[in-house]
Every structure is written in structure tokens, then in C-alpha cells.
Write a protein that holds these residues in place. Structure first.
Motif, PDB file in Angstrom:
ATOM      1  N   LEU A  75     -13.293  -0.634  -3.389  1.00  0.00           N
ATOM      2  CA  LEU A  75     -12.691   0.670  -4.312  1.00  0.00           C
ATOM      3  C   LEU A  75     -13.056   1.121  -5.555  1.00  0.00           C
ATOM      4  O   LEU A  75     -13.578   1.974  -5.574  1.00  0.00           O
ATOM      5  N   TYR A 111     -15.360   4.336  -3.663  1.00  0.00           N
ATOM      6  CA  TYR A 111     -13.504   5.639  -3.948  1.00  0.00           C
ATOM      7  C   TYR A 111     -13.806   5.633  -5.201  1.00  0.00           C
ATOM      8  O   TYR A 111     -13.475   7.018  -5.007  1.00  0.00           O
ATOM      9  N   SER A 112     -13.746   5.294  -6.283  1.00  0.00           N
ATOM     10  CA  SER A 112     -13.415   5.611  -7.491  1.00  0.00           C
ATOM     11  C   SER A 112     -14.450   6.280  -7.988  1.00  0.00           C
ATOM     12  O   SER A 112     -14.056   7.654  -8.326  1.00  0.00           O
ATOM     13  N   LEU A 170      -7.858  -2.633 -10.766  1.00  0.00           N
ATOM     14  CA  LEU A 170      -8.000  -3.064  -9.325  1.00  0.00           C
ATOM     15  C   LEU A 170      -8.993  -4.081  -8.510  1.00  0.00           C
ATOM     16  O   LEU A 170      -8.989  -5.216  -7.717  1.00  0.00           O
ATOM     17  N   ALA A 171     -10.247  -3.124  -8.978  1.00  0.00           N
ATOM     18  CA  ALA A 171     -11.555  -3.501  -8.147  1.00  0.00           C
ATOM     19  C   ALA A 171     -11.844  -4.720  -9.283  1.00  0.00           C
ATOM     20  O   ALA A 171     -12.795  -5.858  -7.964  1.00  0.00           O
ATOM     21  N   MET A 199     -11.421   4.839   3.717  1.00  0.00           N
ATOM     22  CA  MET A 199     -11.244   5.510   2.004  1.00  0.00           C
ATOM     23  C   MET A 199     -12.110   5.740   1.824  1.00  0.00           C
ATOM     24  O   MET A 199     -11.458   7.093   0.827  1.00  0.00           O
ATOM     25  N   THR A 200     -13.405   5.774   2.222  1.00  0.00           N
ATOM     26  CA  THR A 200     -14.251   6.397   1.133  1.00  0.00           C
ATOM     27  C   THR A 200     -15.867   7.155   2.090  1.00  0.00           C
ATOM     28  O   THR A 200     -16.781   7.092   2.334  1.00  0.00           O
ATOM     29  N   VAL A 216      -7.683   1.994 -10.834  1.00  0.00           N
ATOM     30  CA  VAL A 216      -8.382   1.399  -9.706  1.00  0.00           C
ATOM     31  C   VAL A 216     -10.045   1.096  -9.749  1.00  0.00           C
ATOM     32  O   VAL A 216      -9.380  -0.680  -9.639  1.00  0.00           O
ATOM     33  N   THR A 228       1.091  -0.982  -0.056  1.00  0.00           N
ATOM     34  CA  THR A 228      -0.277   0.132   0.279  1.00  0.00           C
ATOM     35  C   THR A 228       0.671   1.500  -0.222  1.00  0.00           C
ATOM     36  O   THR A 228       0.320   2.064  -0.476  1.00  0.00           O
ATOM     37  N   GLY A 240     -13.254  -5.390  -3.306  1.00  0.00           N
ATOM     38  CA  GLY A 240     -13.263  -4.880  -4.897  1.00  0.00           C
ATOM     39  C   GLY A 240     -14.159  -3.608  -4.845  1.00  0.00           C
ATOM     40  O   GLY A 240     -14.263  -2.867  -5.428  1.00  0.00           O
ATOM     41  N   LEU A 280      -4.152   4.834  -4.876  1.00  0.00           N
ATOM     42  CA  LEU A 280      -5.031   5.002  -3.036  1.00  0.00           C
ATOM     43  C   LEU A 280      -4.657   6.003  -2.394  1.00  0.00           C
ATOM     44  O   LEU A 280      -3.781   6.080  -2.046  1.00  0.00           O
TER      45      LEU A 280
END
Lengths: 219, 490
Positions: B175, B178-179, B212-213, A172-173, B209, A116, B172, A122
Motif C-alpha cells: 500500500l 502504491y501511494s 490503511l497501510a 496495484m503497482t 492509504v 474493495t 501494508g 485504491l
């Protein structure tokens, strides 16, 4: 809360969380394992609450409260009931001994920091130090699921993975939408109940809850 | 009918089945529930087939032509399997199951149908995740009906492996969310996990991203869809579950998980503008077929034989989706439908076999044709169909998938697949020749269940017909679904 205080509090909680993860992995008694999981969840709830307050995302307080109630109190309580009713031997049996799992765990922490480390992909919304911690929690959960013999420890491993993902989601969110978050809590709770029932079924059929006795099906 | 009602129907009947009453009444509720939910869903699907998307529940639920195909599939196989279960599990006699256990079975059966419908009807990717985890939880008790050692082991493996897999899929989804957050405008916060919203914004999402997801989603939902090398729960669960449940697991559950992958595949393809996800799908698809082949050739248990064949066919579906193009996607969707009907027919006949011969071993089953000619014909034709023999429907869709591959210039995977399919064909014939035409011990069996034989007959007619003729409205729906899967934004 001043930013400096919040930052050092977060540092402290993060460290405690990592220690709790190690505690789950290295305790040699199932009871201690469950208590460690409860502590882990408690710290998770605290971290969520701190993030919610410092970043003014109040909707995160609901998942924090749910984590506190469900994962710190209800689920450990269910586990303690199960082991009491099973009347099983209390030692955790593992395919690898505890010093070696500790070594593997340390390695996994390094790996999670390494994978990471590239923050080009990220960029978390909140404290970025939790991303490797979340990843290592997931790794620890997997390590636990693959190396422990008792079915009940595998369930604990799964819950640890879930904790890691929860931490990932909030850092993250700021957490998934509330509807989804509630649904996940519901699923986790139902999963624990159903797996608990199956642990009893396994005990009745195999006269032990060692998952490595289950070798009927092959090929 | 609305989406909510389509979903509520099985849920209501699940709880109705729990009412303590005599066995006959439970059976009546159970069957009525399955038939009513199916009829309701069909009326709904064909009633709105002209409008591209129907939303419900604040946009969290959505039906487009792609999910419509799956709704039809789930409810159709659901009805067949419920009717079969009506004869199979509710039979009287010394081996009968206690009424309370049957009520629980009926409850989880409908709950399982509900979670699968929720999976295909959810627009919110998080809700879809919850529903897929729900399918695992609802069907674990269906896999273990008799509390035998082997069934408990199968159910436990199923629970644990699928839960871990799905946990990875959750990563996933985080992610993807998040994007989306990075690109969100104010006031759009509730929409950020909606597939339709993500698709309309796909070009602005961070392609790295999303790549990756997609890997996490493929591993996670791939576990549930039975793609190799994450398939190890599948043969156990399919072989230990009672026949009607195996039919549902293999026919539709695997396909529902595939729909999960497909939604993300569409998203990733549009967002990255590359064949990244397609290539991965081809890779894992071919691997699945390759892994299944030796197990099919050397199998000793006929239910596991069918289970490994499911791994093979899910692999083929993944390859078809990966090849892409109108032909590849249409072929893959058609393959999902054909596989669902053919494989459920075979699992139903495996229920007959288990009843007649009291064993799951291939070598101990001999001369089905002598013992029960009707079953012999159905089983043998079903095996020919699943092995890809024309004129059955599976042949058509396999042919479409492979042609799509050759058209796309992907010769290597196509040639590998052709060789493996030939091997699998030989394997199936080797096993079933003796099973069907061998010399049987014991007299022919005349005992019949009208319901169960009816299901077999109907299934045979369907797979035979689909080889020649696909009914007009359904054909339109499939083509439309292929268009959606091709990433066409409406």
C-alpha cells in the motif's frame, strides 16, 4: 495483442484463478491440494506475464518466470517429496467439513468484493478486477491455516496468502522493485524448506503431523 | 568500517562456524565472531556519529542515529549472549550437545544477528521486510535446540504465527509503495520504497492509504514485536529457547520489530499530520500491558513469567512512542535499551536456575540465595529492576514515558498504566520472594563458570549504572535518535 483480446484473456484467467483457489480449499486429498496450488501459481505466472506484455512493463517478466519455476514446479515438487517420505494418510483433515468451508469461502469472496468496492482509495494500475480476487486469495489462505489439522496444510495456507499478496502487488503497482521481489521469493523458498524440516521433526516427536496434537504449552 | 562490512562480519563468521572441527575451535570462532562484529559495529557507529545519515548499496541501506542505537543494542546484547552461550551450551559433561549440532547452533546464531542488523540498517522498506522474515527463519532453529516435543511446538507456532503476521505487513508495504507510485516523478523509480525518500515526500502521499497501510504494519510487525493480542507465540518461544537465545529474542528481536513499526509511525504521522498512528500505538500498548498483567500474577513457570513481562514492556514502549513529544520518544528509546539489558540479564540467570534446579516451575525453585548467593543477588536485583524499582534504569524510562503522557494530557491511559504497573510489581515480588529467600533443599553449589558469572555481573553493573548515568556519546546518540523519531526531516 489487441486490447480486447487482452481484456477477455484477463477475465478468463481471473475466473480460472478463483476456481483454482476453491479447488485448493475443497480438495479432500493432500496430493490434489498441492496440484491445485501448482495450478494456482501457474495461473498467477500467466496473469503476471499478460500484464507485463499488455502494459509494456518488461521487468515484470522476471517475477513471472520465477513464479513459474519456483511456485509451479519446485515448491510442489518439494511438497510431494515430503508427503511421500512422511508416508502419511492422504486425506485432508479439517475442523469443519468441506461443504461448510465452501460456504465460508463463497462468503469470503463476497466480503472481498465488498471491502474493495470503494475505488476512491485504491485505484490499481492494471486490471482492477484482480484486487478482490487477491484479497479473497489471502482470506482463503487464512481460512485454510485456521481450519486444517495437518501442519503441511498450514504451510500451504501460508503460501496461498503469499500468492494473494503477490497478485495484489502486481495489479496495484506492477510489482515491487526487482530487488525486493527477488528477496521475497528467496524468503518464501527458505521458509518452505525450514517448515518442511519442521514437519519431519513434528512427525518424529508427536508421531503424527496434526497440529492440534501440539498442546503442551499453555498459559 | 562501512555499513556493508558491519553486515558482512556476522555473515562471514556464520559460515566459518560451520567448518567441521573440534568443539573448542568452534567455540573460539563463535566467540571471536561475536566480539569482532560488535567491536567493528561500535567503531563504525561512534566514528560517524557526527553525520546524520550514511547510505550504502544504492541507498537501500542507511544508518541514521535511530538505527545506530539499535546497532549498538544488537551487538552489545549479542556479545553478552554469545559469551553466555559459550559457557552454557558448550559445557562439557553428560548433558553436552553434539559438535555438529553446536556448529549449526553457532551458524544460526550469527545468521540471526546478521538478519537483525540488516533489519535496522535497511532504508528500503521492502528489504526491511525481507530481513524481518529472515529473523524468523534464522531463529526458528535456535528456539528448537533439543528436539523436545515442547520446543518443536514452540518453534512451529513461532514460525507460522510470525510468518502470517509478516505477510500482513507486506500488504501494508504494498500500500505504501502504491501511494508513492502515484506521486513519483520520472527517474525516481528505484527510490520509491526508500524510507528517506518517502519521508521527504510524505506530505504528498495519500493520507488515507497510509492510514490503511499503518494498520496492516501495526498488526504485522506488532505480531513480531509481541504486542497483544498478537503475542501468543511469544511466551512459548521465549520459554522453550535456551537462555542465551531467549535473551536475544526478548532483548533485541522484539525491539527490531518495534523499529519497523516506528519507521512507519514517523511516516504516517508526517503524512497525515494527525495523531492517528500514535493513538493506535497507545491503544495496543495499554492493551498489551493489560493482557500481560493477569498472566504475570498467576504464572507458574519463571521463563514464561519473564516472557509475559516482555509483552508488558513492549507495550510500554509502544505507549511511549504513541505519546510522542521529545520526552515520550526519548523515554521509549531509553526503555528499549534498558529493557534489553535488564531482560537479557534475567534470562541469563534463568539459564543458571534451570541448571541448578532442573525445573522451570516457580514453586519448585526455592532458596536460590542459599544455594548460590551470587546468583540470588543478581536474580533478585534483576527482578526488582524489571518490576520498575528505583534506582534501576527501567524506573527512569518508565517515569519518563508516564511523565510524557501526563504532559500530553493523556490522563486515562496513564492512570490505567500506573495501576497495572503496581499490580505487576506485586506479582513479581510474590513469585520471587520464595524463589530467592525460601529454604532450599540440598547443599550450596560451588561449581562455577567464570564466563557465565562474568556476564551476569557485567549486566548488573550496566542496568545499575544506566539508572544514574548514561555515557556522554550514547546520550547524544539517543537524543539525536529521538529527534529523528520525532519526524524531523534533515
Amino acid at each position: 495483442m489487441s486490447p480486447e483480446l487482452a481484456a477477455s484473456l484477463i477475465h478468463f484467467l481471473g475466473m480460472m484463478l478463483l476456481i483454482a483457489s476453491f479447488w485448493i480449499l475443497t480438495s479432500s486429498q493432500i496430493g490434489a491440494c498441492i496440484r491445485a496450488y501448482a495450478t494456482h501459481s501457474f495461473l498467477l505466472a500467466l496473469i503476471t506475464a499478460v500484464i507485463a506484455i499488455t502494459n509494456h512493463v518488461e521487468h515484470l517478466l522476471i517475477p513471472a518466470l520465477l513464479t513459474l519455476v519456483l511456485k509451479t514446479i519446485v515448491i510442489p515438487h518439494v511438497f510431494f517429496r515430503i508427503i511421500r517420505r512422511l508416508g502419511i494418510r492422504k486425506e485432508v483433515e479439517s475442523y469443519i467439513n468441506i461443504p461448510f468451508s465452501l460456504l465460508l469461502a463463497v462468503l469470503l469472496v463476497f466480503v472481498s468484493f465488498y471491502v474493495t468496492g470503494n475505488d476512491k482509495i485504491l485505484k490499481p494500475v492494471a486490471f482492477s478486477e484482480f484486487i478482490p480476487l487477491a484479497v479473497s486469495t489471502v482470506f482463503f489462505g487464512m481460512l485454510m491455516m485456521t481450519t486444517r489439522k495437518k501442519a503441511i496444510n498450514q504451510v500451504l495456507g501460508l503460501l496461498l496468502i503469499e500468492n494473494g499478496l503477490f497478485l495484489m502487488a502486481i495489479t496495484m503497482t506492477f510489482g515491487m522493485p526487482l530487488l525486493v521481489e527477488m528477496g521475497i521469493f528467496f524468503d518464501v523458498l527458505v521458509a518452505v524448506m525450514i517448515m518442511g524440516i519442521f514437519v519431519f521433526k513434528i512427525r518424529d516427536a508427536f508421531e503424527s503431523i496434526d497440529a492440534d496434537d501440539m498442546t503442551v504449552l499453555k498459559g | 568500517m562501512t555499513i556493508e562490512r558491519v553486515l558482512l562480519m556476522p555473515l562471514i563468521f556464520a559460515f566459518l562456524c560451520l567448518i567441521p572441527c573440534p568443539k573448542r575451535m568452534t567455540r573460539l570462532t563463535f566467540l571471536t565472531g561475536a566480539v569482532l562484529s560488535a567491536v567493528g559495529a561500535w567503531l563504525f557507529v561512534f566514528g560517524i556519529s557526527w553525520s546524520p545519515r550514511v547510505f550504502a548499496f544504492n541507498g537501500n541501506l542507511m544508518m541514521d542515529s535511530l538505527s545506530a542505537v539499535f546497532v549498538l543494542l544488537i551487538t552489545s546484547v549479542g556479545v553478552l549472549s554469545a559469551v553466555y552461550a559459550g559457557g552454557y551450551l558448550f559445557k562439557e559433561g553428560d548433558s553436552s550437545i553434539s559438535p555438529s549440532r553446536l556448529r549449526r547452533y553457532a551458524f544460526f546464531f550469527h545468521l540471526f544477528l546478521f538478519t537483525m542488523l540488516l533489519t535496522v540498517l535497511s532504508n528500503n522498506l521492502g528489504v526491511m521486510w525481507i530481513a524481518i522474515e529472515g529473523t524468523t527463519l534464522a531463529s526458528a532453529f535456535l528456539v528448537n535446540v533439543d528436539d523436545k516435543k515442547s520446543s518443536i511446538e514452540a518453534a512451529w507456532k513461532y514460525l507460522i504465527l510470525c510468518s502470517v503476521g509478516i505477510a500482513l505487513a507486506l500488504f501494508g508495504i504494498i500500500l505504501v509503495y502504491y501511494s508513492a507510485i502515484a506521486q513519483a516523478a520520472a527517474g525516481e523509480n528505484g527510490l520509491l520504497l526508500d524510507w528517506t525518500f518517502l519521508l521527504s515526500k510524505a506530505k504528498q502521499l495519500d493520507p488515507q492509504v497510509l492510514r490503511l497501510a499503518f494498520i496492516f504494519i501495526l498488526v504485522g510487525y506488532g505480531t513480531k514485536a509481541g504486542l497483544a493480542p498478537f503475542h501468543s507465540w511469544l511466551p512459548d518461544a521465549h520459554s522453550q529457547a535456551p537462555a542465551p537465545v531467549s535473551a536475544l529474542l526478548s532483548g533485541v528481536l522484539l525491539s527490531c520489530a518495534t523499529l519497523g513499526i516506528l519507521r512507519f509511525h514517523i511516516l504516517t504521522t508526517v503524512a497525515t499530520g494527525s495523531a492517528f498512528s500514535g493513538t493506535l500505538l497507545i491503544l495496543f500498548g495499554v492493551l498489551s500491558v493489560a493482557v500481560a498483567t493477569p498472566f504475570i500474577l498467576e504464572q507458574k513457570d519463571y521463563k514464561r513469567l519473564l516472557a509475559y513481562s516482555s509483552v508488558e514492556h513492549m507495550g510500554l514502549v509502544a505507549v511511549g512512542l504513541g505519546f510522542g513529544g521529545v520526552l515520550g520518544i526519548y523515554g521509549a528509546l531509553l526503555h528499549i535499551v534498558n529493557h534489553a539489558f535488564t531482560k537479557s540479564l534475567l534470562f541469563f540467570s534463568s539459564g543458571h536456575l534451570l541448571y541448578l534446579f532442573q525445573t522451570k516451575e516457580i514453586s519448585k525453585v526455592k532458596g536460590i540465595f542459599r544455594k548460590n548467593p551470587f546468583l540470588g543477588i543478581v536474580f533478585f536485583l534483576g527482578i526488582l529492576a524489571i518490576a520498575g524499582m528505583p534506582p534501576f534504569s527501567i524506573f527512569v524510562s518508565e517515569f519518563l514515558i508516564l511523565s510524557a503522557g501526563f504532559l500530553a494530557g493523556k490522563f486515562v491511559p496513564c492512570v490505567i498504566l500506573l495501576a497495572l504497573l503496581a499490580l505487576i510489581f506485586v506479582g513479581f515480588l510474590r513469585h520471587t520472594n520464595e524463589m530467592t529467600f525460601g529454604v532450599s533443599e540440598g547443599p550450596p553449589v560451588s561449581e562455577r563458570s567464570f564466563l557465565m558469572d562474568g556476564v551476569l555481573g557485567l549486566g548488573l553493573v550496566v542496568i545499575f549504572m544506566m539508572g544514574f548515568y548514561i555515557p556522554g556519546p550514547f546520550q547524544r546518540l539517543l537524543l539525536e535518535a529521538g529527534r529523528v523519531a520525532g519526524g524531523v526531516t534533515v
